[in-house]
Scaffold this motif. Structure first.
Motif, PDB file in Angstrom:
ATOM      1  N   GLY A 184       0.706  -1.654   0.130  1.00 41.05           N
ATOM      2  CA  GLY A 184       0.112  -0.283  -0.115  1.00 41.05           C
ATOM      3  C   GLY A 184       1.102   1.344  -0.344  1.00 41.05           C
ATOM      4  N   THR A 185       2.101   1.518  -0.386  1.00 35.90           N
ATOM      5  CA  THR A 185       3.028   2.612   0.242  1.00 35.90           C
ATOM      6  C   THR A 185       2.991   2.360  -1.394  1.00 35.90           C
ATOM      7  N   ALA A 186       3.532   2.737  -2.339  1.00 36.33           N
ATOM      8  CA  ALA A 186       3.409   3.156  -3.001  1.00 36.33           C
ATOM      9  C   ALA A 186       2.146   3.876  -3.351  1.00 36.33           C
ATOM     10  N   GLU A 187       0.735   3.119  -2.781  1.00 38.66           N
ATOM     11  CA  GLU A 187      -0.440   3.194  -3.308  1.00 38.66           C
ATOM     12  C   GLU A 187      -0.916   5.119  -2.896  1.00 38.66           C
ATOM     13  N   GLU A 188      -0.605   5.132  -1.934  1.00 34.19           N
ATOM     14  CA  GLU A 188      -0.553   6.142  -1.086  1.00 34.19           C
ATOM     15  C   GLU A 188       0.615   7.599  -1.671  1.00 34.19           C
ATOM     16  N   VAL A 189       1.034   7.028  -1.794  1.00 33.74           N
ATOM     17  CA  VAL A 189       2.487   8.049  -2.518  1.00 33.74           C
ATOM     18  C   VAL A 189       1.381   8.210  -3.977  1.00 33.74           C
ATOM     19  N   LEU A 220      12.414   8.507  -9.209  1.00 37.69           N
ATOM     20  CA  LEU A 220      12.842   9.075  -8.385  1.00 37.69           C
ATOM     21  C   LEU A 220      13.134   7.292  -7.623  1.00 37.69           C
ATOM     22  N   ARG A 221      14.317   7.775  -7.218  1.00 37.04           N
ATOM     23  CA  ARG A 221      13.938   6.179  -6.747  1.00 37.04           C
ATOM     24  C   ARG A 221      13.475   6.340  -4.405  1.00 37.04           C
ATOM     25  N   LEU A 222      13.002   5.815  -4.199  1.00 36.29           N
ATOM     26  CA  LEU A 222      12.703   6.041  -3.075  1.00 36.29           C
ATOM     27  C   LEU A 222      12.937   4.485  -1.938  1.00 36.29           C
ATOM     28  N   ASP A 223      13.956   4.975  -0.739  1.00 28.13           N
ATOM     29  CA  ASP A 223      14.341   4.041  -0.228  1.00 28.13           C
ATOM     30  C   ASP A 223      13.704   3.512   1.295  1.00 28.13           C
ATOM     31  N   SER A 224      13.220   2.456   1.043  1.00 26.27           N
ATOM     32  CA  SER A 224      12.062   1.620   2.184  1.00 26.27           C
ATOM     33  C   SER A 224      12.993   1.994   3.247  1.00 26.27           C
ATOM     34  N   SER A 225      14.464   1.485   2.735  1.00 27.49           N
ATOM     35  CA  SER A 225      15.509   1.465   4.478  1.00 27.49           C
ATOM     36  C   SER A 225      16.117   3.049   5.472  1.00 27.49           C
ATOM     37  N   SER A 239      13.666   5.374   4.597  1.00 32.63           N
ATOM     38  CA  SER A 239      12.338   6.371   4.668  1.00 32.63           C
ATOM     39  C   SER A 239      11.619   5.971   5.191  1.00 32.63           C
ATOM     40  N   VAL A 240      10.489   6.829   6.095  1.00 29.93           N
ATOM     41  CA  VAL A 240       9.390   6.746   7.062  1.00 29.93           C
ATOM     42  C   VAL A 240       7.905   7.144   6.322  1.00 29.93           C
ATOM     43  N   THR A 241       8.836   8.636   5.577  1.00 27.05           N
ATOM     44  CA  THR A 241       7.594   8.955   5.064  1.00 27.05           C
ATOM     45  C   THR A 241       7.648   9.652   3.798  1.00 27.05           C
ATOM     46  N   GLU A 246       5.645   9.992   1.272  1.00 25.58           N
ATOM     47  CA  GLU A 246       5.427  10.775   1.058  1.00 25.58           C
ATOM     48  C   GLU A 246       4.989  12.213   0.492  1.00 25.58           C
ATOM     49  N   SER A 247       5.540  12.630   1.609  1.00 26.71           N
ATOM     50  CA  SER A 247       6.251  13.337   2.012  1.00 26.71           C
ATOM     51  C   SER A 247       7.886  13.787   1.430  1.00 26.71           C
ATOM     52  N   ASP A 248       8.735  12.743   1.160  1.00 25.64           N
ATOM     53  CA  ASP A 248       9.741  12.566   0.308  1.00 25.64           C
ATOM     54  C   ASP A 248       9.904  12.395  -0.771  1.00 25.64           C
ATOM     55  N   ALA A 249       8.482  12.430  -1.513  1.00 22.34           N
ATOM     56  CA  ALA A 249       8.522  12.118  -3.443  1.00 22.34           C
ATOM     57  C   ALA A 249       7.996  13.797  -3.541  1.00 22.34           C
ATOM     58  N   GLU A 250       7.667  14.635  -2.739  1.00 20.44           N
ATOM     59  CA  GLU A 250       7.231  16.336  -2.589  1.00 20.44           C
ATOM     60  C   GLU A 250       8.374  17.553  -3.769  1.00 20.44           C
ATOM     61  N   PRO A 251       9.368  17.218  -3.314  1.00 20.38           N
ATOM     62  CA  PRO A 251      10.778  17.835  -4.028  1.00 20.38           C
ATOM     63  C   PRO A 251       9.809  17.295  -5.944  1.00 20.38           C
TER      64      PRO A 251
END
Length: 150
Positions: free
Chosen positions: A12-17, A123-128, A130-132, A134-139
């Motif tokens: 569900g994380t990618a869906e939330e993003v 954009l590559r978001l690393d789950s190890s 990032s805990v947020t 959605e916020s990390d994707a904003e920039p």
């Protein structure tokens, strides 16, 4: 601009993003549409002018189950989207080495096959790290929105 947002998610994380991105795109004056179980007909009915894919990676570098049907259907249908802008957000865990964000890479390759022009690097978001996400994707999303306006 009408922007189709695709998402592939296991937990569900990618869906939330993707939902967060949809909200930011709409707030910026675009008409974003997100359906995590969309068919090719659904996407074509929306008549997108741009694309955003947000996907995690599963297994040995595959796309999540919910995105695979659309991915393969798009590869078979090859809709006439050549020249339209797009972007990809990949989620993964860097501890998986070579398969880190491989789902995102698969979407980048599909977009290239369809002639969709990547307006900025994935954009590559690393789950190890990032805990947020959605916020990390904003920039990145702010830059993506600016690129769409150009």
């Amino acid at each position: 601009m009408k922007i189709a947002v695709f998402s592939g998610s296991v937990y569900g994380t990618a869906e939330e993003v993707a939902r967060h991105a949809e909200g930011l795109l709409n707030a910026a004056g675009h008409q974003a549409w997100h359906n995590p179980r969309a068919s090719v007909a659904d996407v074509q009915g929306f008549a997108p002018e741009a694309f955003l894919a947000v996907t995690s990676t599963t297994g040995m570098g595959e796309l999540p189950d919910n995105l695979q049907p659309l991915y393969f259907a798009l590869r078979d249908a090859m809709p006439a989207w050549s020249g339209l802008p797009g972007g990809v957000i990949g989620l993964g865990d860097s501890s998986y080495g070579d398969t880190f964000c491989a789902g995102g890479e698969l979407m980048r390759e599909l977009f290239a096959e369809l002639g969709i022009v990547e307006v900025q690097p994935m954009l590559r978001l690393d789950s190890s790290e990032s805990v947020t996400p959605e916020s990390d994707a904003e920039p990145w999303l702010a830059s993506f929105i600016s690129a769409l306006h150009s």
